[in-house]
Design a protein around this motif. Structure first.
Motif, PDB file in Angstrom:
ATOM      1  N   THR A 102       0.820  -1.219   0.000  1.00  0.00           N
ATOM      2  CA  THR A 102       0.000   0.000   0.000  1.00  0.00           C
ATOM      3  C   THR A 102       0.847   1.260   0.000  1.00  0.00           C
ATOM      4  O   THR A 102       0.545   2.226  -0.723  1.00  0.00           O
ATOM      5  CB  THR A 102      -0.932   0.015   1.232  1.00  0.00           C
ATOM      6  N   PHE A 103       1.929   1.263   0.784  1.00  0.00           N
ATOM      7  CA  PHE A 103       2.709   2.486   0.962  1.00  0.00           C
ATOM      8  C   PHE A 103       3.897   2.592   0.008  1.00  0.00           C
ATOM      9  O   PHE A 103       4.481   3.670  -0.091  1.00  0.00           O
ATOM     10  CB  PHE A 103       3.213   2.575   2.411  1.00  0.00           C
ATOM     11  N   MET A 104       4.282   1.510  -0.654  1.00  0.00           N
ATOM     12  CA  MET A 104       5.394   1.554  -1.614  1.00  0.00           C
ATOM     13  C   MET A 104       4.819   1.476  -3.016  1.00  0.00           C
ATOM     14  O   MET A 104       4.198   0.472  -3.398  1.00  0.00           O
ATOM     15  CB  MET A 104       6.373   0.405  -1.357  1.00  0.00           C
ATOM     16  N   LEU A 105       5.004   2.536  -3.807  1.00  0.00           N
ATOM     17  CA  LEU A 105       4.403   2.632  -5.130  1.00  0.00           C
ATOM     18  C   LEU A 105       5.382   2.310  -6.250  1.00  0.00           C
ATOM     19  O   LEU A 105       4.965   1.899  -7.337  1.00  0.00           O
ATOM     20  CB  LEU A 105       3.847   4.057  -5.338  1.00  0.00           C
ATOM     21  N   ASP A 106       6.653   2.493  -6.018  1.00  0.00           N
ATOM     22  CA  ASP A 106       7.675   2.250  -7.044  1.00  0.00           C
ATOM     23  C   ASP A 106       8.052   0.771  -7.052  1.00  0.00           C
ATOM     24  O   ASP A 106       8.307   0.180  -5.994  1.00  0.00           O
ATOM     25  CB  ASP A 106       8.907   3.108  -6.757  1.00  0.00           C
ATOM     26  N   ASP A 107       8.073   0.159  -8.259  1.00  0.00           N
ATOM     27  CA  ASP A 107       8.423  -1.258  -8.356  1.00  0.00           C
ATOM     28  C   ASP A 107       9.811  -1.543  -7.813  1.00  0.00           C
ATOM     29  O   ASP A 107      10.057  -2.620  -7.253  1.00  0.00           O
ATOM     30  CB  ASP A 107       8.344  -1.729  -9.818  1.00  0.00           C
ATOM     31  N   SER A 108      10.726  -0.622  -7.963  1.00  0.00           N
ATOM     32  CA  SER A 108      12.092  -0.850  -7.503  1.00  0.00           C
ATOM     33  C   SER A 108      12.210  -0.821  -5.985  1.00  0.00           C
ATOM     34  O   SER A 108      13.232  -1.224  -5.445  1.00  0.00           O
ATOM     35  CB  SER A 108      13.029   0.194  -8.113  1.00  0.00           C
ATOM     36  N   LYS A 109      11.177  -0.344  -5.291  1.00  0.00           N
ATOM     37  CA  LYS A 109      11.200  -0.283  -3.830  1.00  0.00           C
ATOM     38  C   LYS A 109      10.355  -1.364  -3.190  1.00  0.00           C
ATOM     39  O   LYS A 109      10.165  -1.344  -1.972  1.00  0.00           O
ATOM     40  CB  LYS A 109      10.725   1.098  -3.360  1.00  0.00           C
ATOM     41  N   TYR A 110       9.859  -2.288  -4.002  1.00  0.00           N
ATOM     42  CA  TYR A 110       9.084  -3.383  -3.438  1.00  0.00           C
ATOM     43  C   TYR A 110       9.971  -4.259  -2.558  1.00  0.00           C
ATOM     44  O   TYR A 110      11.146  -4.478  -2.849  1.00  0.00           O
ATOM     45  CB  TYR A 110       8.484  -4.249  -4.546  1.00  0.00           C
ATOM     46  N   THR A 111       9.406  -4.757  -1.498  1.00  0.00           N
ATOM     47  CA  THR A 111      10.092  -5.755  -0.683  1.00  0.00           C
ATOM     48  C   THR A 111       9.844  -7.137  -1.275  1.00  0.00           C
ATOM     49  O   THR A 111       9.071  -7.307  -2.226  1.00  0.00           O
ATOM     50  CB  THR A 111       9.590  -5.704   0.764  1.00  0.00           C
ATOM     51  N   PHE A 112      10.506  -8.151  -0.714  1.00  0.00           N
ATOM     52  CA  PHE A 112      10.348  -9.504  -1.234  1.00  0.00           C
ATOM     53  C   PHE A 112       8.890  -9.959  -1.198  1.00  0.00           C
ATOM     54  O   PHE A 112       8.396 -10.581  -2.134  1.00  0.00           O
ATOM     55  CB  PHE A 112      11.199 -10.479  -0.414  1.00  0.00           C
ATOM     56  N   ALA A 113       8.215  -9.661  -0.095  1.00  0.00           N
ATOM     57  CA  ALA A 113       6.839 -10.133   0.060  1.00  0.00           C
ATOM     58  C   ALA A 113       5.934  -9.578  -1.026  1.00  0.00           C
ATOM     59  O   ALA A 113       5.022 -10.271  -1.506  1.00  0.00           O
ATOM     60  CB  ALA A 113       6.316  -9.744   1.441  1.00  0.00           C
ATOM     61  N   VAL A 114       6.166  -8.330  -1.432  1.00  0.00           N
ATOM     62  CA  VAL A 114       5.360  -7.726  -2.489  1.00  0.00           C
ATOM     63  C   VAL A 114       5.848  -8.193  -3.858  1.00  0.00           C
ATOM     64  O   VAL A 114       5.044  -8.424  -4.772  1.00  0.00           O
ATOM     65  CB  VAL A 114       5.409  -6.196  -2.386  1.00  0.00           C
ATOM     66  N   GLY A 115       7.163  -8.342  -4.017  1.00  0.00           N
ATOM     67  CA  GLY A 115       7.700  -8.785  -5.295  1.00  0.00           C
ATOM     68  C   GLY A 115       7.222 -10.164  -5.690  1.00  0.00           C
ATOM     69  O   GLY A 115       7.036 -10.459  -6.884  1.00  0.00           O
ATOM     70  N   LEU A 116       6.993 -11.031  -4.721  1.00  0.00           N
ATOM     71  CA  LEU A 116       6.493 -12.364  -5.036  1.00  0.00           C
ATOM     72  C   LEU A 116       5.129 -12.324  -5.712  1.00  0.00           C
ATOM     73  O   LEU A 116       4.791 -13.219  -6.498  1.00  0.00           O
ATOM     74  CB  LEU A 116       6.404 -13.208  -3.758  1.00  0.00           C
ATOM     75  N   GLN A 117       4.349 -11.306  -5.432  1.00  0.00           N
ATOM     76  CA  GLN A 117       3.020 -11.207  -6.034  1.00  0.00           C
ATOM     77  C   GLN A 117       3.080 -10.955  -7.530  1.00  0.00           C
ATOM     78  O   GLN A 117       2.093 -11.205  -8.236  1.00  0.00           O
ATOM     79  CB  GLN A 117       2.220 -10.095  -5.351  1.00  0.00           C
ATOM     80  N   SER A 118       4.201 -10.442  -8.013  1.00  0.00           N
ATOM     81  CA  SER A 118       4.306 -10.160  -9.443  1.00  0.00           C
ATOM     82  C   SER A 118       4.332 -11.421 -10.291  1.00  0.00           C
ATOM     83  O   SER A 118       4.122 -11.351 -11.500  1.00  0.00           O
ATOM     84  CB  SER A 118       5.565  -9.327  -9.715  1.00  0.00           C
ATOM     85  N   PHE A 119       4.594 -12.570  -9.687  1.00  0.00           N
ATOM     86  CA  PHE A 119       4.613 -13.824 -10.442  1.00  0.00           C
ATOM     87  C   PHE A 119       3.215 -14.417 -10.632  1.00  0.00           C
ATOM     88  O   PHE A 119       3.065 -15.394 -11.363  1.00  0.00           O
ATOM     89  CB  PHE A 119       5.492 -14.857  -9.737  1.00  0.00           C
ATOM     90  N   VAL A 120       2.242 -13.869  -9.968  1.00  0.00           N
ATOM     91  CA  VAL A 120       0.874 -14.372 -10.079  1.00  0.00           C
ATOM     92  C   VAL A 120      -0.020 -13.227 -10.515  1.00  0.00           C
ATOM     93  O   VAL A 120      -0.094 -12.191  -9.855  1.00  0.00           O
ATOM     94  CB  VAL A 120       0.369 -14.946  -8.735  1.00  0.00           C
ATOM     95  N   SER A 121      -0.680 -13.390 -11.653  1.00  0.00           N
ATOM     96  CA  SER A 121      -1.611 -12.389 -12.163  1.00  0.00           C
ATOM     97  C   SER A 121      -2.935 -13.067 -12.496  1.00  0.00           C
ATOM     98  O   SER A 121      -3.131 -14.259 -12.236  1.00  0.00           O
ATOM     99  CB  SER A 121      -1.031 -11.707 -13.411  1.00  0.00           C
ATOM    100  N   GLN A 122      -3.830 -12.310 -13.092  1.00  0.00           N
ATOM    101  CA  GLN A 122      -5.151 -12.842 -13.401  1.00  0.00           C
ATOM    102  C   GLN A 122      -5.094 -13.910 -14.483  1.00  0.00           C
ATOM    103  O   GLN A 122      -5.905 -14.836 -14.498  1.00  0.00           O
ATOM    104  CB  GLN A 122      -6.077 -11.706 -13.829  1.00  0.00           C
ATOM    105  N   TYR A 123      -4.137 -13.774 -15.387  1.00  0.00           N
ATOM    106  CA  TYR A 123      -4.079 -14.685 -16.525  1.00  0.00           C
ATOM    107  C   TYR A 123      -2.870 -15.610 -16.517  1.00  0.00           C
ATOM    108  O   TYR A 123      -2.765 -16.498 -17.357  1.00  0.00           O
ATOM    109  CB  TYR A 123      -4.060 -13.873 -17.835  1.00  0.00           C
TER     110      TYR A 123
END
Length: 302
Positions: free
Chosen positions: A241-262
């Motif tokens: 919620t508080f980190m908007l830049d992709d380069s500032k994502y933590t591991f926990a948020v970065g893991l979500q990028s591997f799962v999308s709707q499709y």
């Protein structure tokens, strides 16, 4: 002339006296059956704890995204390509940088604030000190969904959205209350005579705290540090919620990028999760000597 009568002990008594005496089992020693049962339970518990880790590592070796649905075919197609892809074609190192900055920042600031708070409540009797500790405990009752909106407004007014320091402050607000309670219980086990000896030697209250009390409280500090580190390292809701830049994502948020709707790249997520566990395991190894002592000592006194 006196006569002495010799009494012959009964036959059964003589027989009992000739039998070898069995050594009494010492207090705290288990029988063979009890020892086998305890070791069996510990073995099952260890396997139950290690199985998810082994299964995650096994799935990370599958080359296809749907291998988790058919794990049997991974045996013939094992590869480490998922790890090379994660390290070379994702923001893995940016996620690691963000996670370490936020986690260590939360650990340092959170432990310092919690240690001074716990020491003050343990040693000083100021008006309302008991209510103060209960207020800290009440703050743990509010769910994250209730806290996100007001915290977002506060960080927005302070211009701390999408900053490491803002996220560190948010994590400290959730980690410090528990750590303060933990350290307060540990400081209670340290004799008050040590504080008095420091004052006799001319130390100020801060000098007594930093030079005498903190070295004795290393086990409690280790537990608080580990709790703060894990709280910041694995949290998702605040970071997303508080980190908007992709380069500032933590591991926990970065893991979500591997799962999308499709698309669901479960194999890459598993490989990243295994790599994520490395810094946590290293930090646990650094503080594990003091963890058991710190967890048990704080509960021996009010």
């Amino acid at each position: 002339m006196s006569t002495t009568t010799l009494q012959t002990p009964p036959a059964d008594q003589a027989t009992r006296s000739e039998e070898p005496t069995r050594p009494a089992r010492g207090r705290g020693k288990r029988s063979l059956a009890g020892s086998l049962a305890s070791h069996g339970i510990l073995t099952v518990a260890s396997l139950a704890a290690l199985f998810p880790i082994a299964w995650l590592f096994f799935l990370s070796l599958g080359p296809d995204t749907d291998d988790y649905l058919h794990p049997g075919r991974i045996w013939n197609t094992m590869t480490f390509d998922n790890y090379s892809y994660v390290l070379q074609h994702t923001n893995f190192f940016a996620w690691m940088k963000s996670s370490l900055i936020v986690s260590f920042g939360t650990t340092v600031i959170g432990v310092m604030v919690a240690a001074t708070t716990g020491y003050a409540v343990s040693r000083m009797r100021f008006p309302g000190y008991k209510k103060f500790m209960w207020v800290l405990l009440v703050t743990q009752m509010f769910p994250i969904a209730v806290l996100i909106v007001p915290m977002y407004q506060i960080l927005s007014d302070l211009q701390l959205i999408d900053t490491y320091f803002g996220l560190i402050l948010v994590y400290c607000s959730t980690a410090v209350p528990y750590s303060a309670w933990l350290l307060k219980g540990y400081f209670d086990t340290i004799p008050f005579e040590i504080d008095e000896a420091g004052r006799v030697d001319g130390l100020t209250p801060f000098g007594t705290f930093f030079r005498l009390i903190l070295p004795l409280a290393k086990p409690g500090l280790a537990v608080a540090a580990f709790y703060n580190f894990i709280t910041a390292f694995g949290e998702v809701a605040f970071a997303s919620t508080f980190m908007l830049d992709d380069s500032k994502y933590t591991f926990a948020v970065g893991l979500q990028s591997f799962v999308s709707q499709y698309d669901s790249q479960r194999n890459l997520m598993a490989a990243t999760a295994v790599l994520v566990a490395i810094p946590v395991s290293a930090f646990f190894y650094l503080v594990q000597k003091n963890l058991v002592t710190g967890l048990t000592a704080g509960g021996t006194k009010g």
